[in-house]
Each structure stands twice: as C-alpha cells, then as structure tokens.
Design a protein around this motif. Structure first.
Motif, PDB file in Angstrom:
ATOM      1  N   VAL A   1       0.623  -1.219   0.077  1.00 33.01           N
ATOM      2  CA  VAL A   1      -0.075  -0.381   0.187  1.00 33.01           C
ATOM      3  C   VAL A   1       0.524   1.718  -0.099  1.00 33.01           C
ATOM      4  N   ALA A   2       1.949   1.047   0.876  1.00 26.30           N
ATOM      5  CA  ALA A   2       2.701   2.465   0.977  1.00 26.30           C
ATOM      6  C   ALA A   2       3.632   2.804  -0.620  1.00 26.30           C
ATOM      7  N   ALA A   3       3.693   1.744  -0.825  1.00 23.32           N
ATOM      8  CA  ALA A   3       4.229   1.680  -2.364  1.00 23.32           C
ATOM      9  C   ALA A   3       3.573   2.116  -3.455  1.00 23.32           C
TER      10      ALA A   3
ATOM     11  N   PHE B   1      -1.170  -8.369  -1.811  1.00 19.91           N
ATOM     12  CA  PHE B   1      -0.203  -7.662  -2.346  1.00 19.91           C
ATOM     13  C   PHE B   1      -0.527  -7.044  -3.640  1.00 19.91           C
ATOM     14  N   VAL B   2      -0.227  -7.586  -4.489  1.00 22.07           N
ATOM     15  CA  VAL B   2      -0.268  -7.189  -5.850  1.00 22.07           C
ATOM     16  C   VAL B   2      -1.698  -6.070  -6.051  1.00 22.07           C
ATOM     17  N   PHE B   3      -2.272  -7.143  -5.527  1.00 22.52           N
ATOM     18  CA  PHE B   3      -3.952  -5.998  -5.025  1.00 22.52           C
ATOM     19  C   PHE B   3      -3.898  -4.779  -4.816  1.00 22.52           C
ATOM     20  N   GLY B   4      -3.353  -4.500  -3.724  1.00 26.71           N
ATOM     21  CA  GLY B   4      -2.505  -3.504  -2.956  1.00 26.71           C
ATOM     22  C   GLY B   4      -2.552  -2.242  -3.603  1.00 26.71           C
ATOM     23  N   LEU B   5      -0.545  -2.932  -4.126  1.00 25.63           N
ATOM     24  CA  LEU B   5      -0.355  -1.976  -4.666  1.00 25.63           C
ATOM     25  C   LEU B   5      -1.255  -1.534  -6.166  1.00 25.63           C
TER      26      LEU B   5
ATOM     27  N   VAL C   1      -4.385  -1.670  -7.107  1.00 24.90           N
ATOM     28  CA  VAL C   1      -5.026  -0.574  -6.284  1.00 24.90           C
ATOM     29  C   VAL C   1      -4.592   1.217  -6.072  1.00 24.90           C
ATOM     30  N   THR C   2      -4.312   1.020  -5.193  1.00 24.69           N
ATOM     31  CA  THR C   2      -3.335   2.459  -4.018  1.00 24.69           C
ATOM     32  C   THR C   2      -2.955   3.451  -5.103  1.00 24.69           C
ATOM     33  N   ALA C   3      -1.906   2.649  -6.174  1.00 23.47           N
ATOM     34  CA  ALA C   3      -1.185   2.993  -6.764  1.00 23.47           C
ATOM     35  C   ALA C   3      -2.521   4.648  -8.439  1.00 23.47           C
ATOM     36  N   ALA C   4      -3.867   3.209  -8.392  1.00 20.28           N
ATOM     37  CA  ALA C   4      -4.838   3.783  -9.625  1.00 20.28           C
ATOM     38  C   ALA C   4      -5.462   4.975  -9.405  1.00 20.28           C
ATOM     39  N   VAL C   5      -5.092   4.878  -7.610  1.00 19.03           N
ATOM     40  CA  VAL C   5      -6.747   5.913  -6.673  1.00 19.03           C
ATOM     41  C   VAL C   5      -5.564   7.116  -6.484  1.00 19.03           C
ATOM     42  N   PRO C   6      -6.038   8.833  -6.658  1.00 16.41           N
ATOM     43  CA  PRO C   6      -5.651  10.006  -7.226  1.00 16.41           C
ATOM     44  C   PRO C   6      -5.555  10.184  -5.751  1.00 16.41           C
ATOM     45  N   THR C   7      -4.436  10.536  -5.385  1.00 14.44           N
ATOM     46  CA  THR C   7      -3.890  11.049  -4.025  1.00 14.44           C
ATOM     47  C   THR C   7      -3.012  12.268  -4.165  1.00 14.44           C
ATOM     48  N   PRO C   8      -3.836  13.185  -2.521  1.00 18.13           N
ATOM     49  CA  PRO C   8      -2.806  14.698  -2.842  1.00 18.13           C
ATOM     50  C   PRO C   8      -1.649  13.861  -1.500  1.00 18.13           C
TER      51      PRO C   8
ATOM     52  N   LEU D   1      -5.948  -1.873 -24.650  1.00 18.49           N
ATOM     53  CA  LEU D   1      -7.734  -2.112 -24.354  1.00 18.49           C
ATOM     54  C   LEU D   1      -8.176  -0.568 -23.720  1.00 18.49           C
ATOM     55  N   ASP D   2      -7.418  -0.344 -22.852  1.00 17.71           N
ATOM     56  CA  ASP D   2      -8.012   1.114 -21.781  1.00 17.71           C
ATOM     57  C   ASP D   2      -8.593   1.012 -21.504  1.00 17.71           C
ATOM     58  N   LEU D   3      -9.018  -0.222 -20.471  1.00 17.21           N
ATOM     59  CA  LEU D   3      -9.691  -1.008 -19.370  1.00 17.21           C
ATOM     60  C   LEU D   3      -9.335   0.184 -18.292  1.00 17.21           C
ATOM     61  N   GLY D   4     -10.240   0.113 -17.399  1.00 15.40           N
ATOM     62  CA  GLY D   4     -11.563   0.356 -17.078  1.00 15.40           C
ATOM     63  C   GLY D   4     -10.597   0.324 -15.520  1.00 15.40           C
ATOM     64  N   HIS D   5     -10.279  -0.910 -14.953  1.00 17.45           N
ATOM     65  CA  HIS D   5      -9.713  -1.279 -13.859  1.00 17.45           C
ATOM     66  C   HIS D   5      -9.118  -2.297 -13.897  1.00 17.45           C
ATOM     67  N   PRO D   6      -8.074  -2.196 -14.846  1.00 21.07           N
ATOM     68  CA  PRO D   6      -6.900  -3.014 -15.011  1.00 21.07           C
ATOM     69  C   PRO D   6      -6.016  -3.835 -13.804  1.00 21.07           C
ATOM     70  N   TYR D   7      -5.729  -3.717 -12.515  1.00 19.41           N
ATOM     71  CA  TYR D   7      -5.523  -4.085 -12.260  1.00 19.41           C
ATOM     72  C   TYR D   7      -6.238  -5.369 -11.414  1.00 19.41           C
ATOM     73  N   TRP D   8      -7.600  -5.482 -11.509  1.00 19.97           N
ATOM     74  CA  TRP D   8      -8.595  -6.762 -11.919  1.00 19.97           C
ATOM     75  C   TRP D   8      -7.900  -7.712 -12.491  1.00 19.97           C
ATOM     76  N   ALA D   9      -8.047  -7.357 -13.947  1.00 21.79           N
ATOM     77  CA  ALA D   9      -6.839  -8.019 -14.445  1.00 21.79           C
ATOM     78  C   ALA D   9      -5.507  -8.910 -13.886  1.00 21.79           C
ATOM     79  N   LEU D  10      -4.958  -7.886 -13.555  1.00 20.97           N
ATOM     80  CA  LEU D  10      -3.943  -8.707 -13.245  1.00 20.97           C
ATOM     81  C   LEU D  10      -3.819  -9.655 -11.918  1.00 20.97           C
ATOM     82  N   VAL D  11      -5.260  -9.239 -10.644  1.00 23.61           N
ATOM     83  CA  VAL D  11      -5.463 -10.105 -10.004  1.00 23.61           C
ATOM     84  C   VAL D  11      -6.212 -11.789 -10.462  1.00 23.61           C
ATOM     85  N   SER D  12      -6.962 -11.651 -11.234  1.00 19.97           N
ATOM     86  CA  SER D  12      -6.595 -12.642 -11.749  1.00 19.97           C
ATOM     87  C   SER D  12      -6.192 -13.288 -12.932  1.00 19.97           C
ATOM     88  N   ALA D  13      -5.183 -12.720 -13.116  1.00 21.67           N
ATOM     89  CA  ALA D  13      -3.961 -14.099 -14.035  1.00 21.67           C
ATOM     90  C   ALA D  13      -3.096 -14.517 -12.354  1.00 21.67           C
TER      91      ALA D  13
END
Length: 344
Positions: free
Chosen positions: A71-73, A118-122, A124-131, A211-223
């Motif tokens: 999550v920190a990364a 661990f992959v999911f945490g990295l 998802v948080t990398a995709a969330v706009p963060t001040p 393909l410009d998918l909206g939530h590509p991290y779900w594809a990574l998690v499934s793989a």
C-alpha cells in the motif's frame, strides 16, 4: 457442535470484524474515500488461519507488513510519481512485488500461499488520485488497520484458554508449528512460479493498456490467481471457477447496488461478504467468488462512488482477460511437464 467446529467460523468472524470496524469509523468521519486503505490493512486477518499462536504471530505479522508495504509503494506512486513516469514506475513496482511477495510467502509459509493480495494492494492504491500531503495518513490508516487485524488474530488465544478452563472445545484444532523455510529462496519450483506470474502479468499489462480498460488491476489479480503455488498440479479449473464465480458475483453485486443503499448498509454487506468468503474459500473457490466479487466491488464503490454498470462490466472483462492470460501460462507449464515426463 462438531459440524460447527468443522467450519472456519472463528477466522471468518475475526476477518469480518477486522474489515467492518475500521470502515464504520471512516463512515462516521465522512471519509469513505479512504476505505481502500483500511480494507487492505484489514486483509491481514485472513492470514494465519488455523495456525498455532506462536506461528500465527509470525505469519500474520509478516503478512501485515507485506500488505502495508504494498500500500505504501502504491500510494507513493499515486502521490509523488510524475504522470509521464507513473506507468513505468508502476510496472517496476509490480515486478518487485511479484518477486518479493512470492519469496515472502514461501519463506515464511504464509497462508493463503499467494502474492495476490500484495499485488492488489499495490495496483489499487497506485490508481487512486492522492494528494501528496495525505500520503502519511493514508498509509498510516492501512498500518493501523493491519495492527488491529493482528490483535484480532491473536485474541483467540484468550478465548481458547477460557473455553478449555470450562471443559468445552468450540473451536477447530490448530495446525502444528512450521519453521521458516529459507530454502525457498533457491527452490526451482518457486522461481518457476515467479516466472509464470511475471509473464502472465506482462501479457495482461500490455493488453489492458491497448484496450484502455477501466480497472486493469482486476485483470492482474485474476492472472495471478490462476497460477498455482509451487509444487501444486497445473490445472485450468481454478481459472474457470474464477470466471464463473465472478459472473455470478457481478449479478449479486448489481442486485445489491442497484437500489443505491446507504453507506451503513454497504459496510454491513462488506462484513457479511468477508465472513462468507472465509467460510467458503477453503471448500469451493467458485462458490467463494460469489461473495468475494461483491466484497471487492462494494469496497471499490464505497471508496469511489459512481455509475454501477461500468464498474460491473469492467470487472467481467478484466476477469476474463486475466484468467485467459493465467490459463496460457498454466497450459505452457503443463506442456513442459509432459515433455519432461517423456524424456524421463
């Protein structure tokens, strides 16, 4: 009583409580946009199920550190990486988590034996706009949630002693203590799994980008989920279970979110889904996805409310893509196994 003891009620209850309490606090503070960080810290409670407490203290603690580090990364990428370099840095971070997370899981014998969380945490948080000025509090929230989950995981020690003093045994027997396995660092089977994970993730990353998918991290998690742990038989049944279970889970999620329930109801749904996931995951993976999918989607919707239909479509498309990439690597491994068998 024997039938109740055969179920993972204890681990299911503590996992549900670890998820619900931090989310309820965030709802009361009006900061549901921080839900993902609390949720990933709470995932600490799903590790160490059924272990003796000396081993559980170690494995759950290591899992919590791994989740918070991921999550920190990911949060650092979102908060500090320049837009032009964010994708390259994210790919590098993913490679580090795949290698480091897999070794961590194998050396410390974590269960579930996967780097998926661990992959999911990295990602998802990398995709969330963060001040940038919220980096510390978001990572701190994940760490606080992880510590709470660790304490819950260890709380059964008190409950078991109290039950034993009264001559009752309402809980499942605990597994034996297992030593740390440094030999995993040079185990060829572990590195074969790492190669499969990296190859499947690379395929998904490229295709999702095209393909410009909206939530590509779900594809990574499934793989990642489709790749079996070291030494396990290579089979595509897990990928099929994931696709079929996800389809059913998406239908359930639509029925849950379509009436636009209040956030308090969504937090309750998350707790019930987490409880059901822990009961089912050790019995049938496809059935578990019927509640894991609503769990993931409701957490995502809680943290970033928006139209429901695009969220569900993205989940289906990403799952099929990730499962297909995982199946390709599994089939390749099966082919290599047959070649080795013929040569032997």
């Amino acid at each position: 009583m024997q039938r109740v003891r055969a179920l993972d009620v204890e681990v299911a209850f503590r996992a549900a409580l670890a998820a619900v309490l931090p989310l309820a606090i965030l709802v009361s503070l009006g900061r549901t946009d921080w839900s993902a960080y609390a949720a990933f810290g709470a995932m600490t409670a799903i590790f160490g199920r059924g272990e003796v407490y000396r081993m559980r203290a170690r494995t759950v603690g290591v899992a919590g550190l791994g989740l918070v580090a991921s999550v920190a990364a990911g949060t650092a990428i979102a908060a500090f990486a320049a837009p032009a370099a964010a994708e390259a840095i994210g790919a590098l971070g993913l490679a580090v988590v795949l290698v480091g997370g897999t070794l961590l899981v194998q050396v410390f014998r974590l269960g579930p034996p996967t780097t998926l969380f661990f992959v999911f945490g990295l990602m998802v948080t990398a995709a969330v706009p963060t001040p940038a000025d919220e980096y510390g509090i978001r990572v701190g929230l994940a760490a606080t949630s992880a510590v709470f989950a660790w304490l819950l995981s260890m709380s059964g020690w008190v409950l078991r002693r109290a039950a034993a003093a009264r001559g009752i045994r309402p809980f499942k027997d605990l597994a034996r203590d297992l030593a740390v396995r440094p030999a995993a660092l040079v185990d060829g089977r572990v590195w074969i799994q790492i190669a499969q994970l990296c190859a499947a993730s690379a395929i998904v990353w490229v295709v999702a980008d095209l393909l410009d998918l909206g939530h590509p991290y779900w594809a990574l998690v499934s793989a990642v989920a489709a790749i079996p742990p070291p030494g396990a038989a290579h089979t595509i049944s897990r990928a099929w279970h994931r696709v079929i279970g996800t389809v059913g889970g998406v239908v359930i999620t639509f029925l849950l979110l379509w009436p636009d329930p209040p956030v308090q109801v969504l937090v309750l749904v998350i707790g019930l889904a987490q409880f059901g996931a822990e009961i089912l995951v050790g019995r049938h993976y496809g059935a578990a996805l019927l509640v894991i999918t609503p769990l993931a989607l409701v957490v995502s919707h809680l943290g970033n409310p928006g139209p429901v239909e695009p969220l569900l479509v993205d989940r289906l498309v990403d799952t099929v893509l990730g499962a297909a990439a995982g199946v390709l690597l599994v089939l390749a491994a099966m082919g290599l196994d047959r070649v080795r068998a013929r040569r032997a």
